[in-house]
Motif scaffolding. Sequence first.
Motif, short mmCIF file in Angstrom:
data_model
loop_
_atom_site.label_atom_id
_atom_site.label_comp_id
_atom_site.label_asym_id
_atom_site.label_seq_id
_atom_site.Cartn_x
_atom_site.Cartn_y
_atom_site.Cartn_z
N VAL A 1 57.53 70.57 46.29
CA VAL A 1 57.10 70.95 44.95
C VAL A 1 55.97 71.96 45.09
O VAL A 1 55.01 71.73 45.83
CB VAL A 1 56.62 69.73 44.14
N ILE A 2 56.09 73.08 44.39
CA ILE A 2 55.03 74.09 44.38
C ILE A 2 54.29 73.98 43.07
O ILE A 2 54.85 74.19 42.00
CB ILE A 2 55.62 75.50 44.56
N GLU A 3 53.02 73.59 43.17
CA GLU A 3 52.18 73.39 41.99
C GLU A 3 51.30 74.63 41.78
O GLU A 3 50.41 74.90 42.59
CB GLU A 3 51.30 72.15 42.16
N VAL A 4 51.58 75.36 40.73
CA VAL A 4 50.73 76.50 40.37
C VAL A 4 49.57 75.93 39.57
O VAL A 4 49.75 75.51 38.43
CB VAL A 4 51.51 77.55 39.56
N HIS A 5 48.39 75.92 40.18
CA HIS A 5 47.39 75.03 39.63
C HIS A 5 46.17 75.68 38.99
O HIS A 5 45.65 75.18 38.01
CB HIS A 5 46.93 74.03 40.68
N GLY A 6 45.63 76.71 39.53
CA GLY A 6 44.39 77.26 38.96
C GLY A 6 43.56 77.88 40.05
O GLY A 6 44.07 78.65 40.87
N GLY A 7 42.28 77.54 40.12
CA GLY A 7 41.39 78.11 41.11
C GLY A 7 41.46 77.40 42.44
O GLY A 7 42.05 76.32 42.58
N ALA A 8 40.81 78.00 43.45
CA ALA A 8 40.83 77.46 44.81
C ALA A 8 40.20 76.08 44.89
O ALA A 8 40.67 75.20 45.61
CB ALA A 8 40.11 78.43 45.75
N VAL A 9 39.10 75.87 44.16
CA VAL A 9 38.37 74.61 44.24
C VAL A 9 39.21 73.46 43.69
O VAL A 9 39.37 72.42 44.33
CB VAL A 9 37.03 74.72 43.48
N SER A 10 39.75 73.65 42.51
CA SER A 10 40.57 72.63 41.89
C SER A 10 41.83 72.35 42.71
O SER A 10 42.24 71.19 42.88
CB SER A 10 40.95 73.05 40.47
N SER A 11 42.44 73.40 43.24
CA SER A 11 43.64 73.22 44.06
C SER A 11 43.34 72.38 45.29
O SER A 11 44.10 71.48 45.65
CB SER A 11 44.20 74.58 44.48
N ALA A 12 42.23 72.66 45.96
CA ALA A 12 41.86 71.90 47.15
C ALA A 12 41.64 70.43 46.82
O ALA A 12 42.08 69.54 47.56
CB ALA A 12 40.61 72.50 47.79
#
Length: 294
Positions: free
Chosen positions: A199-210
Amino acid sequence: MGVNKELSMLAERACEAALAAGRVITSYTAGQVVVHYKEGGDSLASQVVTEVDEQSQAAILEVLAPTLASHDLALLTEELADDGSRFEKDYFWCIDPMDGTLPFTQGKPGYAVAIALIRRDGEPMIGVVYDPVRERLYRAVAGQGLWINEDKWRPPLAESAGDCFYFYVDCTFESDSLRDVMTAQMQGLAQRMGYARSVIEVHGGAVSSACHVLETPPSAYIKPPKPELGGGSFWDFGATACIFQEAGAYARDYAGQRLELNSATHAFFNHCGVCFCSDPALAERVQAELRVIS
């Protein structure tokens, strides 16, 4: 005062500052915000800035500014010019007042406040992140562990191998010219590691993704190297590098080398890329596959 106590005290100030910034951010809605543009990387996400970023920064500095003198610290923050003091002092605050400004302006989740204390050699000593949407405060201190809100970190149980692998990508992924190529590469990578699907989650910024990687194993957040300027900067990865370190997770560059969080030769990570994984054993497999892809 011992180093550990001093770090704990500074971490408490960073938490106070992050929560204050979170209150500023949540007092706005996306429709109220005037968007401006600044010099940055090649992506829209690295160029967007709003008055919310600036007021969030002001709230943080109101709390942390006194520590610059009391603890002889330098300061590096996304919305102010780099004065070079991070090369002179033993430690510096590294601040992103609102990582994920672009999704914020779009009324989407994926933004967070990030505050790190980094040693002059680039070692992250404190990592604080506040996600105002989920109301989650992450607090890590080198050698002292990770806490989320009032709870000491306990790794969630990963889904069994053969099921699903999660990839987190930035909000600019959908408009990336290499999106289809990268999608195929990530899907192939997951299959070769033995997962039935990805699953590829297009999420937002680098901090939130991490942060989502840490809490949704098995998963990874990867940003390949690229020739164009960008790929995130010190303030995008400083806090989460410390958080991952204390969680026993993995935060390195695309080749598996230590993240350079106080380089004099680069401010962005496009030359080396980044790879965050939910655990080091998994990261070895991901890195091996990434070397094949590269």
